[in-house]
Design an enzyme around this catalytic site. Structure first.
Site, PDB file in Angstrom:
ATOM      1  N   HIS A 200      -6.477  -9.649  -4.493  1.00  0.00           N
ATOM      2  CA  HIS A 200      -5.412  -8.681  -4.180  1.00  0.00           C
ATOM      3  C   HIS A 200      -4.320  -8.723  -5.256  1.00  0.00           C
ATOM      4  O   HIS A 200      -3.135  -8.591  -4.960  1.00  0.00           O
ATOM      5  CB  HIS A 200      -4.820  -8.945  -2.788  1.00  0.00           C
ATOM      6  CG  HIS A 200      -5.753  -8.567  -1.676  1.00  0.00           C
ATOM      7  ND1 HIS A 200      -5.975  -7.268  -1.302  1.00  0.00           N
ATOM      8  CD2 HIS A 200      -6.549  -9.320  -0.866  1.00  0.00           C
ATOM      9  CE1 HIS A 200      -6.858  -7.231  -0.299  1.00  0.00           C
ATOM     10  NE2 HIS A 200      -7.217  -8.462  -0.023  1.00  0.00           N
TER      11      HIS A 200
ATOM     12  N   TRP B   2      -7.084 -14.225  10.861  1.00  0.00           N
ATOM     13  CA  TRP B   2      -7.179 -12.760  10.903  1.00  0.00           C
ATOM     14  C   TRP B   2      -8.572 -12.261  11.201  1.00  0.00           C
ATOM     15  O   TRP B   2      -8.746 -11.207  11.781  1.00  0.00           O
ATOM     16  CB  TRP B   2      -6.623 -12.132   9.626  1.00  0.00           C
ATOM     17  CG  TRP B   2      -7.499 -12.200   8.404  1.00  0.00           C
ATOM     18  CD1 TRP B   2      -7.583 -13.236   7.524  1.00  0.00           C
ATOM     19  CD2 TRP B   2      -8.388 -11.192   7.917  1.00  0.00           C
ATOM     20  NE1 TRP B   2      -8.471 -12.935   6.530  1.00  0.00           N
ATOM     21  CE2 TRP B   2      -8.980 -11.682   6.734  1.00  0.00           C
ATOM     22  CE3 TRP B   2      -8.735  -9.910   8.357  1.00  0.00           C
ATOM     23  CZ2 TRP B   2      -9.915 -10.952   5.984  1.00  0.00           C
ATOM     24  CZ3 TRP B   2      -9.654  -9.179   7.619  1.00  0.00           C
ATOM     25  CH2 TRP B   2     -10.238  -9.692   6.451  1.00  0.00           C
TER      26      TRP B   2
ATOM     27  N   ARG C 289       0.847  -1.205   0.000  1.00  0.00           N
ATOM     28  CA  ARG C 289       0.000   0.000   0.000  1.00  0.00           C
ATOM     29  C   ARG C 289       0.877   1.248   0.000  1.00  0.00           C
ATOM     30  O   ARG C 289       0.575   2.230  -0.646  1.00  0.00           O
ATOM     31  CB  ARG C 289      -0.926  -0.009   1.206  1.00  0.00           C
ATOM     32  CG  ARG C 289      -2.236  -0.739   0.983  1.00  0.00           C
ATOM     33  CD  ARG C 289      -2.066  -2.160   0.469  1.00  0.00           C
ATOM     34  NE  ARG C 289      -3.322  -2.851   0.285  1.00  0.00           N
ATOM     35  CZ  ARG C 289      -3.925  -3.589   1.219  1.00  0.00           C
ATOM     36  NH1 ARG C 289      -3.351  -3.762   2.403  1.00  0.00           N
ATOM     37  NH2 ARG C 289      -5.082  -4.180   0.966  1.00  0.00           N
TER      38      ARG C 289
ATOM     39  N   ASP D 122       0.017  -6.445  -3.778  1.00  0.00           N
ATOM     40  CA  ASP D 122      -1.405  -6.194  -3.521  1.00  0.00           C
ATOM     41  C   ASP D 122      -1.964  -5.418  -4.702  1.00  0.00           C
ATOM     42  O   ASP D 122      -1.253  -5.160  -5.679  1.00  0.00           O
ATOM     43  CB  ASP D 122      -1.598  -5.450  -2.184  1.00  0.00           C
ATOM     44  CG  ASP D 122      -2.886  -5.886  -1.487  1.00  0.00           C
ATOM     45  OD1 ASP D 122      -3.943  -5.831  -2.135  1.00  0.00           O
ATOM     46  OD2 ASP D 122      -2.832  -6.289  -0.307  1.00  0.00           O
TER      47      ASP D 122
ATOM     48  N   GLU E  90      -2.308   1.217   4.573  1.00  0.00           N
ATOM     49  CA  GLU E  90      -3.150   2.177   3.847  1.00  0.00           C
ATOM     50  C   GLU E  90      -3.013   3.577   4.436  1.00  0.00           C
ATOM     51  O   GLU E  90      -2.939   4.570   3.706  1.00  0.00           O
ATOM     52  CB  GLU E  90      -4.635   1.776   3.938  1.00  0.00           C
ATOM     53  CG  GLU E  90      -5.033   0.576   3.126  1.00  0.00           C
ATOM     54  CD  GLU E  90      -5.033  -0.700   3.957  1.00  0.00           C
ATOM     55  OE1 GLU E  90      -4.217  -0.812   4.899  1.00  0.00           O
ATOM     56  OE2 GLU E  90      -5.840  -1.600   3.646  1.00  0.00           O
TER      57      GLU E  90
ATOM     58  N   ASP F 217      -6.925 -14.289   0.904  1.00  0.00           N
ATOM     59  CA  ASP F 217      -7.946 -13.501   1.595  1.00  0.00           C
ATOM     60  C   ASP F 217      -8.771 -12.661   0.629  1.00  0.00           C
ATOM     61  O   ASP F 217      -8.319 -12.306  -0.447  1.00  0.00           O
ATOM     62  CB  ASP F 217      -7.289 -12.567   2.615  1.00  0.00           C
ATOM     63  CG  ASP F 217      -6.306 -11.599   1.963  1.00  0.00           C
ATOM     64  OD1 ASP F 217      -5.472 -12.065   1.159  1.00  0.00           O
ATOM     65  OD2 ASP F 217      -6.386 -10.384   2.218  1.00  0.00           O
ATOM     66  N   GLU F 218      -9.961 -12.337   1.088  1.00  0.00           N
ATOM     67  CA  GLU F 218     -10.825 -11.331   0.465  1.00  0.00           C
ATOM     68  C   GLU F 218     -10.928 -11.492  -1.045  1.00  0.00           C
ATOM     69  O   GLU F 218     -10.909 -10.508  -1.777  1.00  0.00           O
ATOM     70  CB  GLU F 218     -10.309  -9.923   0.803  1.00  0.00           C
ATOM     71  CG  GLU F 218     -10.379  -9.624   2.288  1.00  0.00           C
ATOM     72  CD  GLU F 218      -9.917  -8.222   2.632  1.00  0.00           C
ATOM     73  OE1 GLU F 218     -10.500  -7.641   3.562  1.00  0.00           O
ATOM     74  OE2 GLU F 218      -8.982  -7.697   1.996  1.00  0.00           O
TER      75      GLU F 218
HETATM   76  C1  TNX Z   1      -8.062  -6.563   5.621  1.00  0.00           C
HETATM   77  S1  TNX Z   1      -6.300  -8.730   6.748  1.00  0.00           S
HETATM   78  C2  TNX Z   1      -7.070  -7.027   4.752  1.00  0.00           C
HETATM   79  C3  TNX Z   1      -6.060  -6.096   4.258  1.00  0.00           C
HETATM   80  C4  TNX Z   1      -6.302  -4.684   4.731  1.00  0.00           C
HETATM   81  C5  TNX Z   1      -6.732  -4.675   6.172  1.00  0.00           C
HETATM   82  C6  TNX Z   1      -6.910  -3.302   6.751  1.00  0.00           C
HETATM   83  C7  TNX Z   1      -6.417  -9.216   5.355  1.00  0.00           C
HETATM   84  C8  TNX Z   1      -6.012 -10.578   5.164  1.00  0.00           C
HETATM   85  N1  TNX Z   1      -6.889  -8.364   4.438  1.00  0.00           N
HETATM   86  O1  TNX Z   1      -6.018  -6.159   2.861  1.00  0.00           O
HETATM   87  O2  TNX Z   1      -5.144  -3.947   4.571  1.00  0.00           O
HETATM   88  O3  TNX Z   1      -7.948  -5.372   6.285  1.00  0.00           O
HETATM   89  O4  TNX Z   1      -7.004  -3.364   8.137  1.00  0.00           O
END
Ligand code: TNX
Length: 710
Positions: free
Chosen positions: A284, A413, A185, A214, A490, A346-347
């Protein structure tokens, strides 16, 4: 009170050991009150204070077994550190070549019966000499750190130093003691990364999880795919920061060359820090897809993202893409000799895979039912490749939802639950929970805390962190490798801010992970922290004050900065920095992404004739994915550029003022808007809310001043 007696089952002291060592007998409890806390963080497993002192003089000998190059290196670095922080110069001599009286002796003995583990050590400060003992070089290193802390109760330069006599026997509670640094970031310089590693090592933290890729940047040079850094390492920042003084687009970013990485890895290894590189996939990945659009799932070519939040881009699942990632990982594993590679996971929102005919076709061909299972298949392929190269994969806890390779380490997490479930299922686990160990949360409620997430994670919160939940059976708890804190960047645009977020909260984590659970003692920790902060400052670390010594300036009752205003609904608050001016200090706004609206509670309106409001606009560079529906609609504006509305007695109350934004709209930095109103008696809640179309930019309040009638 920080010294304490540990039961003999932690260490057996009954034996005499080694040629140099003195005989230790079973420990007896020390006197209840030790005059002064020893300046040690983390607190060692066992500390036995004694009545004498050792006098260390400038020019004293530091004797080390120079047969062992690693041990000699540790001795030389220790000598450098003492010279730098205390002004005392030590002469390093090989074992056997110098008298041991009045000297410091670093000794390695693989059979040392009193040192139970490779990271453990035994340190005896006696009136005649200081003797440090370990089985392995890393134990010697940790012992040298403890000794350095003993010698730096303060950091004034001296020519001799009295060291309290003490016997310390020490070893860590957990094997994985870490921090995660997000260099995607915002990019930090290689010099900074090394300084950061120095500080980790001095806290006996042994793992740096390095988040290198990312959506906002790809930071590691890959020779085979040069565009990953030629294109992927650079972005144009959102908003005013994206254009320079000549009206040209700004190119912002940076990357680590393979030479930089080799240098950093070597530096870390010499300090017993293992680097776990993370290449986050299949989400990401927007920066990589920007560099090589053929990696994407929906056939377009995105830019390297200037936004924060959860992005939609996923790599596709073709064989060519998996081969690409395997080639990337081959270069990564050549650079990082450690046992682990983190593959993220993640995500990864599945919308693009759902919309992608090629991913859907692949799923059908493989007989895979849904996109989650497809992620499992994808990561299993990657895991197999890494395993063949002798690496264990680590993944964020989402990997639990798609079938985890049995050998994978789960990084928990989303709270602790994922980690607990994974340990019960037999996986090794590293605890890294949000918000518990997320250092992007602010550490104090002081108005001058730099940007971040305003739900506080104080030093005391981190200190109280316990990786193993109560009642977990021992065989399950054996899977809890340890924990780490996360520095997501960030909101940490500068290296100073990374350090401010990290220290001293990593000191607290270090103690939670190294010291025996029964040694946790908050009061003692805060006493030991004062000399620790002095040491860190002396080394140039931008350490926070831990919220301990802040004098709050008396408040003017007529003025409130945004941090002292109440959010109207408080859905997703952030402390965000303005994106202008390009140079110099920028305003910091406490605002709410979903509902930017503020209340000046109980404003004393007697004798007040109006208001001056400092306002700014920041780009709405947040990807909210499906949560976008939660944005609270703004009131309808009456002027072309929108208005700031001030209402009496809450947000559905009578309008007191409607202030057009035309003066502010062309100013990328902060503008003061004023309005007057007729007399109002008494104290009232004032609501401040922006009325404009859409939600970009994010108009925000910096400060409100009530103006007296003349
Ligand atoms: C979630 S923690 C994310 C990150 C972000 C963060 C901000 C995780 C595995 N993914 O991409 O930077 O929240 O707190």
């Amino acid at each position: 009170m920080t010294t304490m007696w540990r039961p003999a089952r932690i260490f057996a002291f009954a034996a005499c050991f080694g040629a140099l060592a003195s005989c230790a007998t079973a420990p007896t409890p020390p006197p209840a009150i030790h005059a002064q806390a020893l300046p040690l963080i983390p607190e060692p497993a066992l500390v036995e204070p004694k009545p004498g002192i050792f006098r260390l003089r400038d020019g004293a000998a530091l004797i080390v077994d120079s047969q062992n190059a690693e041990a000699a290196g540790i001795a030389h670095r220790f000598a450098d550190l003492i010279a730098e922080t205390r002004g005392i110069h030590l002469d390093v001599h090989p074992l056997g070549s110098h008298a041991e009286r009045d000297a410091i002796i670093f000794s390695l003995d693989a059979r040392a019966a009193n040192v139970p583990s490779g990271e453990g050590y035994d340190l005896a400060v006696d009136p005649q000499r200081i003797l440090l003992f370990a089985r392995e070089p890393r134990g010697l290193f940790y012992g040298s750190v403890t000794l350095w802390q003993l010698l730096t109760a303060d950091t004034t330069k001296v020519s001799r130093l009295d060291v309290p006599q003490v016997h310390i026997a020490d070893q860590p509670r957990f094997a994985w003691r870490g921090a995660m640094l997000d260099s995607a970031r915002h990019f930090q310089s290689p010099a900074f990364v090394k300084r950061f590693i120095d500080q980790l090592a001095l806290l006996k933290l042994n793992t740096l999880h390095w988040h290198l890729t990312d959506d906002q940047g790809w930071r590691i040079e890959i020779k085979r795919y040069p565009k990953l850094t030629e294109i992927g390492a650079w972005r144009r920042p959102a908003g005013a920061a994206g254009t320079d003084a000549n009206g040209q687009p700004v190119r912002y970013g940076g990357f680590y060359t393979q030479d930089d990485i080799r240098d950093i890895v070597r530096y870390a290894a010499a300090r017993y820090v293992t680097i776990v590189p993370e290449i986050d996939m299949p989400g990401h990945m927007q920066a990589a897809i920007a560099a090589y659009p053929e990696l994407g799932s929906i056939g377009d070519a995105p830019v390297v993202s200037p936004d924060w939040g959860v992005h939609a881009y996923l790599v596709n699942t073709d064989d060519e893409t998996i081969a690409f990632l395997e080639n990337v990982l081959d270069e990564v594993t050549d650079l990082f000799p450690g046992p682990y590679v983190h593959v993220g996971g993640d995500e990864a929102l599945k919308d693009q895979w759902k919309a992608s005919p090629r991913v859907q076709a692949r799923m059908r061909a493989l007989g895979i039912e849904n996109e989650n299972a497809m992620q499992g298949w994808f990561l299993a392929a990657i895991e197999k490749h890494l395993a063949a190269r002798g690496k264990r994969v680590v993944g964020w806890d989402e990997i639990l939802e798609s079938g985890v390779p049995p050998n994978a380490i789960v990084m928990s997490w989303r709270g602790a639950k994922g980690g607990i479930d994974a340990a019960h299922a037999g996986h090794d686990v590293v605890m890294a929970p949000d918000p518990d160990l997320y250092l992007d949360h602010l550490q104090s409620d002081a108005p001058d805390e730099p940007p971040g997430r305003p739900t506080l994670r104080t030093l005391a919160d981190i200190y109280a962190f316990e990786p193993v939940p109560p009642g977990m059976p021992a065989d399950v708890a054996a899977h809890m490798l340890g924990a780490q804190a996360e520095l997501w960047t960030e909101h940490m645009r500068t290296e100073e801010r990374v350090e401010h977020a990290a220290f001293p909260r990593l000191d607290a984590l270090a103690e939670a992970l190294w010291s025996p659970k029964a040694a946790r003692d908050w009061t003692g920790f805060t006493q030991r922290l004062a000399p620790e902060i002095e040491r860190q400052r002396a080394m140039g670390v931008h350490v926070a004050d831990g919220g301990m010594s802040r004098a709050h300036a008396p408040q003017d009752p007529l003025t409130r900065t945004s941090s002292a205003l109440k959010p109207c609904s408080g859905k997703l608050r952030l402390r965000l920095e303005d994106d202008a001016p390009a140079e110099g200090p920028r305003a910091v706004f406490d605002t709410d992404l979903f509902d930017p609206c503020w209340i000046f509670e109980q404003a004393p309106l007697d004798g007040i004739a109006g208001v001056a409001v400092d306002v700014g606009q920041i780009p709405y560079n947040f990807q909210l994915a499906h949560d976008v529906t939660g944005i609270v609609p703004r009131p309808a504006p009456t002027s072309a550029d929108g208005d700031l509305l001030v209402r009496l007695d809450g947000c559905s109350g009578t309008p007191l003022a409607t202030i057009p934004l035309d003066k502010a709209v062309t100013n990328p930095a902060v503008t003061t808007l004023t309005a007057s109103w007729p007399p109002v008696a008494g104290a009232h809640d004032l609501c401040f809310v922006f009325a404009y179309r859409g939600h970009d930019p994010l108009w925000s309040i910096d400060k409100v001043r009530l103006l007296r009638a003349h």
